[in-house]
Design a protein around this motif. Structure first.
Motif, short mmCIF file in Angstrom:
data_model
loop_
_atom_site.label_atom_id
_atom_site.label_comp_id
_atom_site.label_asym_id
_atom_site.label_seq_id
_atom_site.Cartn_x
_atom_site.Cartn_y
_atom_site.Cartn_z
N SER A 1 0.84 -1.20 0.00
CA SER A 1 0.00 0.00 0.00
C SER A 1 0.88 1.25 0.00
O SER A 1 2.09 1.18 0.13
CB SER A 1 -0.92 -0.01 1.22
OG SER A 1 -0.15 0.06 2.42
N ARG A 2 0.23 2.40 -0.14
CA ARG A 2 0.96 3.67 -0.14
C ARG A 2 0.34 4.61 0.90
O ARG A 2 -0.88 4.59 1.13
CB ARG A 2 0.96 4.31 -1.52
CG ARG A 2 1.65 3.44 -2.58
CD ARG A 2 1.85 4.19 -3.87
NE ARG A 2 2.79 5.31 -3.73
CZ ARG A 2 4.12 5.20 -3.82
NH1 ARG A 2 4.67 4.01 -4.04
NH2 ARG A 2 4.88 6.26 -3.69
N THR B 1 -4.40 9.10 4.27
CA THR B 1 -3.75 7.88 4.73
C THR B 1 -2.38 8.22 5.28
O THR B 1 -1.37 7.85 4.70
CB THR B 1 -3.61 6.87 3.57
OG1 THR B 1 -2.84 7.47 2.53
CG2 THR B 1 -4.95 6.46 3.04
#
Length: 795
Positions: free
Chosen positions: A235-236, A271
């Motif tokens: 993921s980032r 995020t």
């Protein structure tokens, strides 16, 4: 003046720059006070060649910044829009001496002149007050939202308390938004750039009822792709996703009364703001070796991390304010300013920052505040002005932090203990996961605060060029708060030797037990200002002042160790300042110089507390008062309209910020001792040098078109990012360049602009934080080079 060097010989077009440089810098200070008595200017600029004028309300009346006898920086909203600066993190590139730190809103810190940008604690107030249309923002993180539809930003250095509702010890940032207009106005802007950068901004303003009611609606959205790769699951992290909305109504039923109602909302859902390791302690390296876990290199510029848990930052802020102005007569204005704001912040995150299942944390803050200010301003006669006011602020903060431990927690916390060799433990699988797996901590807390103040400032001109200012403030501060901790979901201890011998000890160290504390503070303080200014002529204003400000004490909203005070005292700052403000060549150029010294008593800082035993880690829970701090420095601002096509600006701030009395300071982790004497050492988050410079260029074309460009540069020297100054917490110096090139029509009704931010792709750090453990640090790297295109239309 015939025996003086004629400054007109140093105007644009003259090649002998070296012979003129000294005069350009010091000339106005030398010869301007001795201008001809008949008012004839000693220097002249080409007709119409003057700097763009702006006005400020720093003293609650419209006036030119050059007439305000305090160190003041002003950024015009149009300049901010042109430069693409729409948050405080970007604005610090244009204000020498302003430091904006923190990897997310909860950890936000603001500093001026070398102090104020301290590490976070939920009970800590800011030394730099932020005001939006006069309403104080109770938490620094509330200022980390988008600056939407701004008229100007005023940065006042030094203690402020005799003009503003809330007292501050380091300075104030006054954000003034654009008001509704009696004519139709609209604008739309779209920016597209690399790294998935997308920015949209729009404004609609105009009359709703002719000459009586006007409205304004503003909105913005900005997004950017994640910059950090999570090697654990692909993921980032660390993207950007922010929106803001503001609506206003302005009612003017007659010439003597106005009412301005403003409602705004800002939200964020990202995020991240995940920190990247800059230093591992030996303890962490030993534990990782035992777990057979490979730590990532301490190279934050690789923008890589390993996290098995969720990392997300969400916030929502709502504001409502009502400003009423009554013109009682031609000389007196009564103002009522009512403001309500709430702010909700949520931050689930990987508690250990690794790919191991050790801990997952989830923090939540709910801030609600109401403020009311009554202010009367006016003139007694041509020689005496005044401002007097009453202020009330009520704040309510709810705080929750949940920590849940995973299957690797037991082995991680015991993995570096040599005592395990006696039991033949060499592998993490031999340590029962049930010791901590599934267990959790539940922290709850609340703080209520009331601030009441009466303040006033008087300006007397016994002689036409002489102005004396006297200000006084009395403040009452009361805070009550509580914090609790509960341990949940503990599994029964197993009967194996490790559990029987060390299981309960591990739980006591890692989880603690039930905890509850209630604390109260009640403070009363007096602040003041004594100032003198003298206008030598139309070009030169000199001033000197002594001021005192205070930041309230508070309650440590954390579980504290034995020997750590649950409360801390107010921070008191006394500042002496002298300065000169000059304008010359018929206001084609301006230069301001300020020298200051500020002595701070009981400076508020956050650091570690001593471990209670050999198993326990040091906790970052010690909010202490440093005995004495001294700040002194020089600030210089210069702006010059070189000709009709070129504007130059330059500003620099030198700050010598040092502890004067700090014998019980913490030592860097791993140094082998706990207490160090930092008396005489430099403060943390206090760069010695800040410099900003820029050039704007315009070139007229045919068909009513104009080409333009701008180059901005900011430079900051290196400094320590934490009080204890461990390896990995130093923020190296850096310089950033931003470039823009565009085309527009002569009325600026449309523009097309290409831009590059961080033009030379410099690597730099924007925030440092001390992670769990003794000597582990994480940092947030700054944005890489970003290029893009902006389209703007206005009507």
């Amino acid at each position: 003046m015939n025996n003086k060097k004629n400054p007109r010989s140093c105007l644009p077009g003259v090649l002998e720059w070296s012979s003129c440089a000294g005069l350009l810098l010091w000339g106005p200070l030398v010869w301007a006070p001795f201008a001809a008595a008949d008012g004839e200017s000693t220097s002249a600029a080409p007709s119409g060649l003057v700097l763009d004028e702006t006005q400020v309300t720093a003293r609650h009346r419209l006036e030119k910044p050059q007439n305000v006898p305090i160190a003041l920086s002003v950024l015009d909203g149009q300049q901010l829009d042109d430069s693409g600066l729409h948050d405080l993190q970007g604005i610090q590139e244009r204000i020498p001496g302003l430091v904006v730190s923190g990897h997310n809103a909860r950890y936000a810190g603001l500093g001026l002149r070398g102090f104020g940008a301290t590490a976070y604690n939920d009970g800590l107030e800011s030394s730099v007050g932020v005001f939006v249309d006069g309403v104080y923002l109770g938490r620094s993180g509330m200022a980390f939202s988008d600056l939407l539809d701004v008229e100007r930003v005023e940065v006042l250095r030094g203690p402020q308390g005799t003009l503003y509702g809330k007292n501050t010890s380091a300075g104030a940032i006054n954000i003034v938004t654009r008001q509704p207009t009696p004519y139709l106005e609209s604008s739309a802007e779209t920016s597209l750039g690399s790294h998935g950068t997308r920015e949209y901004r729009g404004v609609l303003s105009g009359p709703l009822v002719d000459e009586v009611l006007m409205g304004r609606l503003s909105a913005s959205q900005s997004t950017r792709d994640p910059e950090v790769e999570n090697l654990h699951n692909g993921s980032r992290l660390n993207d950007q996703n922010r929106q803001a909305l503001r609506g206003q109504l302005l009612w003017t039923p007659n010439a003597r009364f106005s009412a301005r109602l403003s409602a705004d909302r800002a939200w964020q859902d990202e995020t991240g703001n995940a920190l990247l390791a800059s230093q591992y302690s030996q303890e962490t390296r030993n534990r990782a070796r035992f777990m057979r876990y490979t730590l990532l290199p301490t190279d934050p510029y690789r923008r890589e991390t390993q996290q098995d848990g969720l990392t997300r930052t969400r916030s929502q802020q709502n504001g409502l304010s009502l400003e009423l102005n009554w013109t009682l007569d031609d000389e007196h204005v009564l103002t009522s300013l009512s403001g309500y704001r709430d702010w909700r912040f949520r931050n689930p995150r990987d508690g250990d920052g690794s790919g191991l299942a050790i801990a997952q944390a989830d923090s939540g803050l709910d801030q609600r505040q109401f403020s009311q200010e009554w202010r009367l301003a006016g003139k007694v006669n041509d020689r005496l002005d005044y401002v007097v006011g009453l202020y009330y602020l009520q704040q309510h903060l709810d705080r929750t932090v949940d920590v849940d431990f995973g299957k690797d927690a037991s082995a991680w916390f015991l993995g570096d203990r040599p005592e395990l060799a006696a039991f033949g433990v060499t592998r993490p699988q031999q340590i029962p996961a049930s010791l901590l797996n599934g267990a959790g901590q539940r922290f709850d807390g609340e703080q209520k605060g009331d601030s009441r103040a009466v303040f006033g400032q008087y300006t007397w001109r016994p002689l036409e060029p002489l102005e004396l200012t006297f200000g006084l403030r009395y403040t009452e501060e009361r805070k009550t708060g509580w914090i609790s901790r509960e341990v949940v979901n503990l599994a029964p201890l197993e009967r194996d030797p490790i559990s029987l011998v060390g299981g309960q000890l591990l739980r006591n160290v890692a989880l603690g037990g039930s905890y509850y504390r209630r604390s109260t503070i009640d403070e009363h303080n007096v602040s003041g200002l004594l100032g003198l200014s003298y206008r030598f002529n139309e070009q030169v204003l000199g001033y000197a002042s002594v001021s005192r400000g205070s930041k309230a004490g508070g309650i440590n909203l954390d579980v504290v160790s034995l020997g750590v005070n649950p409360t801390y005292k107010a921070e008191q700052a006394t500042s002496m300042e002298v300065g000169v403000k000059t304008q010359f060549w018929n206001d084609a150029a301006r230069m301001n110089l300020a020298l200051y010294q500020t002595d701070v008593d009981d400076y508020q800082a956050l650091t570690y507390s001593r471990p209670v035993d050999t198993l326990s880690p040091p906790l970052r829970d010690n909010l202490l008062n440093v005995g004495a701090v001294r700040l002194r420095g020089i600030e210089l601002d210069f702006a010059w309209r070189l000709n009709e096509r070129i504007d130059l600006r330059w500003g620099t701030a030198w700050s010598d910020a040092r502890y004067r009395d700090f014998e019980n300071a913490p030592c860097p982790p791993g140094s082998g001792q706990w207490t160090c004497n930092l008396s005489g050492a430099r403060l943390y988050n206090a760069p010695e040098w800040n410099t900003t410079a820029g050039v704007d260029w315009r070139y007229p074309l045919e068909a009513g078109l104009e080409a333009y460009s701008g180059l901005d540069y900011s430079l900051r020297s290196g400094y320590q990012g934490t009080l204890e100054g461990g390896p990995g917490s130093y923020q190296p110096g850096y310089g950033l360049a931003n470039l823009r090139v565009g085309l527009r029509d002569h009325e600026r009704s449309w523009s097309v602009e290409g831009w590059a931010r961080n033009l030379f792709d410099k690597q730099y750090i924007t925030a440092v934080y001390s992670l769990l453990g003794a000597g582990d640090y994480g940092v947030l790297p700054g944005d890489p080079r970003t290029v893009g295109l902006t389209l703007n239309v206005r009507h």
